[in-house]
Design a protein around this motif. Structure first.
Motif, PDB file in Angstrom:
ATOM      1  N   UNK A   3      -0.492   8.393   1.504  1.00 26.21           N
ATOM      2  CA  UNK A   3      -0.796   7.038   1.038  1.00 26.21           C
ATOM      3  C   UNK A   3      -0.033   6.027   1.876  1.00 26.21           C
ATOM      4  N   UNK A   4      -0.730   4.980   2.301  1.00 25.04           N
ATOM      5  CA  UNK A   4      -0.121   3.923   3.108  1.00 25.04           C
ATOM      6  C   UNK A   4      -0.370   2.586   2.420  1.00 25.04           C
ATOM      7  N   UNK A   5       0.671   1.745   2.393  1.00 27.42           N
ATOM      8  CA  UNK A   5       0.539   0.403   1.842  1.00 27.42           C
ATOM      9  C   UNK A   5       1.129   0.288   0.453  1.00 27.42           C
ATOM     10  N   UNK A   6       1.431  -0.948   0.063  1.00 25.56           N
ATOM     11  CA  UNK A   6       2.013  -1.230  -1.243  1.00 25.56           C
ATOM     12  C   UNK A   6       1.049  -2.010  -2.127  1.00 25.56           C
ATOM     13  N   UNK A   7       0.480  -3.078  -1.609  1.00 25.99           N
ATOM     14  CA  UNK A   7      -0.449  -3.916  -2.378  1.00 25.99           C
ATOM     15  C   UNK A   7      -1.901  -3.548  -2.059  1.00 25.99           C
ATOM     16  N   UNK A   8      -2.160  -3.184  -0.829  1.00 25.06           N
ATOM     17  CA  UNK A   8      -3.462  -2.662  -0.405  1.00 25.06           C
ATOM     18  C   UNK A   8      -3.207  -1.204  -0.044  1.00 25.06           C
ATOM     19  N   UNK A   9      -3.435  -0.315  -0.992  1.00 23.73           N
ATOM     20  CA  UNK A   9      -3.010   1.089  -0.868  1.00 23.73           C
ATOM     21  C   UNK A   9      -4.183   1.966  -0.435  1.00 23.73           C
ATOM     22  N   UNK A  10      -3.935   2.764   0.585  1.00 22.56           N
ATOM     23  CA  UNK A  10      -4.966   3.649   1.120  1.00 22.56           C
ATOM     24  C   UNK A  10      -4.465   5.083   1.058  1.00 22.56           C
ATOM     25  N   UNK A  11      -5.227   5.941   0.406  1.00 25.62           N
ATOM     26  CA  UNK A  11      -4.927   7.374   0.375  1.00 25.62           C
ATOM     27  C   UNK A  11      -6.050   8.109   1.070  1.00 25.62           C
ATOM     28  N   UNK A  12      -5.726   8.846   2.130  1.00 24.05           N
ATOM     29  CA  UNK A  12      -6.749   9.606   2.848  1.00 24.05           C
ATOM     30  C   UNK A  12      -6.712  11.063   2.399  1.00 24.05           C
ATOM     31  N   UNK A  13      -7.851  11.743   2.577  1.00 22.01           N
ATOM     32  CA  UNK A  13      -7.908  13.172   2.246  1.00 22.01           C
ATOM     33  C   UNK A  13      -8.749  13.896   3.286  1.00 22.01           C
ATOM     34  N   UNK A  14      -8.580  15.211   3.339  1.00 21.85           N
ATOM     35  CA  UNK A  14      -9.455  16.041   4.157  1.00 21.85           C
ATOM     36  C   UNK A  14      -8.781  16.660   5.353  1.00 21.85           C
ATOM     37  N   UNK A  15      -9.332  17.797   5.773  1.00 23.29           N
ATOM     38  CA  UNK A  15      -8.879  18.514   6.962  1.00 23.29           C
ATOM     39  C   UNK A  15      -9.994  18.535   8.007  1.00 23.29           C
ATOM     40  N   UNK A  16      -9.661  19.028   9.171  1.00 20.27           N
ATOM     41  CA  UNK A  16     -10.575  18.996  10.302  1.00 20.27           C
ATOM     42  C   UNK A  16     -11.902  19.682  10.014  1.00 20.27           C
ATOM     43  N   UNK A  17     -11.863  20.825   9.316  1.00 15.41           N
ATOM     44  CA  UNK A  17     -13.085  21.616   9.131  1.00 15.41           C
ATOM     45  C   UNK A  17     -13.420  21.861   7.664  1.00 15.41           C
ATOM     46  N   UNK A  18     -12.970  20.958   6.771  1.00 15.13           N
ATOM     47  CA  UNK A  18     -13.333  21.102   5.363  1.00 15.13           C
ATOM     48  C   UNK A  18     -14.701  20.447   5.120  1.00 15.13           C
ATOM     49  N   UNK A  19     -15.132  20.391   3.859  1.00 18.84           N
ATOM     50  CA  UNK A  19     -16.468  19.899   3.547  1.00 18.84           C
ATOM     51  C   UNK A  19     -16.638  18.414   3.870  1.00 18.84           C
ATOM     52  N   UNK A  20     -15.609  17.604   3.554  1.00 21.41           N
ATOM     53  CA  UNK A  20     -15.702  16.174   3.822  1.00 21.41           C
ATOM     54  C   UNK A  20     -14.307  15.598   4.036  1.00 21.41           C
TER      55      UNK A  20
END
Length: 415
Positions: A3-20
């Motif tokens: 997760x990056x950010x405090x007020x505008x928070x972005x959480x990314x997910x996923x690996x190179x060869x997973x479903x999405x």
């Protein structure tokens, strides 16, 4: 963490060869028009398979908004976005040789040391495929910044290997004193940058040399690194949270979180250490009422002063001063190469690895939209923090005899 950010928070997910792969964005202001079409252009600029000097993995990277909007308008609730992985080839990593060896300078070994387990293909979470979520989120942040403040964010390639757009010289040890570079910073746009595909270096001769250089390394089953410069124009003044979240510090944090990054410099950078203070200092001058390209809106504060030069890179004391913010990010050569390399197995036996798979011989051209997106996330987070502070202050009665006002009278200065 992811997760990056405090007020505008972005959480990314996923690996190179997973479903999405994708992200969740929390803190986006409500009431902004937003559809997949607003996000897709940056996704397309980032995607693999763009040219003969990028990875041949063929992904369309079609983004789908899953939540947080209705009838094309943001609701203020978390925005979920997804990109399906359509061209995974886990079998490239399922051979005995690739299973036995951690790739030199890759994250295979360190992920195993940290977690005690690792993804078996494509680098997993350490893959640049993770940056899809960053780019999707950055496109949202950028749209708000553009519509609310007229902010422009443009990145471009400034070097690959020993080919430089602006080579350092005795006269200009830092690009910040080079008039040609400063003119480019003021005028460059994405349309111009993309006219120089596949290198994304805005100079025809330099771009051709870069493409040839990358192709030479590709043909030798090798790789090469380079640098990306980014400029943020029309950025509001007053952004940044000293002491530990200074604007250049959060920009550095964001940029060095991108896979394969190894260096960050802002404004005059390291070359600025070679010029005296009398040259490096940025004298103040009266600012134009409305900067070129900026939005004339009563909610957008305009600084009364600007600087004649901009060695500071638009930030002083960790706070934006209204001048263009510009910085450069260094990317190392991609770690996965097809050449035979003497190394060691997971079982501590010496041997030779010839890595398989589809990989970029140079990540720099495709990193351009990633750098732009991370810059947008930083500025967006800082804007929301400052908006909260400004709104809270506006509810209080004005102070007299304490805060300097226009004209700097003795009474206003508290004398």
């Amino acid at each position: 963490m992811s997760t990056f950010g405090t007020h505008f928070r972005v959480t990314t997910y996923g690996e190179s060869h997973c479903l999405s792969v994708g992200c969740i964005v929390d803190g986006c202001p409500p009431g902004m028009a937003l559809t997949d079409a607003d996000i897709q252009p940056q996704m397309t600029r980032r995607r693999p398979g763009q040219s003969a000097i990028t990875t041949p993995r063929d992904e369309k990277d079609r983004v789908e908004i899953q939540s947080g909007t209705e009838f094309g308008i943001t609701l203020g609730t978390p925005i979920g976005m997804r990109v399906m992985n359509e061209n995974q080839r886990k079998q490239d990593y399922g051979n005995q040789t690739m299973d036995m060896y951690p790739r030199p300078s890759h994250a295979d070994w360190t992920y195993l040391e940290k977690y005690g387990v690792k993804a078996s293909s494509g680098g997993g979470r350490s893959s640049a495929r993770e940056t899809i979520g960053r780019v999707a989120a950055g496109a949202i942040a950028e749209k708000y910044l553009r519509e609310a403040y007229g902010v422009e964010i443009v990145a471009f390639v400034t070097s690959i290997g020993n080919e430089f757009l602006f080579p350092p010289s005795p006269a200009h040890p830092t690009c910040a004193t080079n008039p040609e570079y400063l003119k480019l910073i003021e005028t460059i746009d994405r349309k111009t940058v993309d006219a120089f595909l596949p290198a994304r270096c805005p100079n025809d001769e330099c771009s051709k040399r870069m493409v040839k250089l990358v192709a030479d390394y590709r043909d030798r089953q090798d790789s090469i690194g380079g640098t990306v410069t980014c400029v943020v124009r029309n950025c509001p003044s007053g952004l940044g949270e000293p002491c530990f979240d200074k604007l250049e510090a959060t920009l550095a944090h964001a940029m060095l979180s991108i896979p394969a990054t190894k260096g960050f410099e802002i404004g005059s950078g390291f070359g600025g250490c070679q010029v005296p203070g009398s040259v490096h200092n940025d004298p103040f001058i009266k600012a134009p009422a409305i900067p070129p390209g900026a939005i004339d809106h009563p909610a957008v504060p305009r600084p009364r002063l600007t600087t004649k030069t901009n060695n500071s890179g638009g930030i002083q004391g960790g706070i934006s001063n209204g001048a263009p913010i510009y910085f450069t990010v260094a990317f190392k050569p991609p770690a996965t190469i097809g050449q035979a390399q003497n190394t060691a197995t997971y079982d501590e036996e010496t041997g030779v690895l010839e890595a398989k798979g589809r990989h970029d011989p140079c990540v720099v051209p495709r990193a351009v939209p990633i750098v732009e997106s991370m810059a947008a996330l930083v500025i967006m987070d800082a804007v929301l923090a400052q908006q909260a502070r400004t709104a809270a202050r506006s509810l209080l009665p004005p102070l007299k005899g304490v805060v300097p006002v226009l004209g700097g009278s003795k009474e206003a200065d508290g004398a």
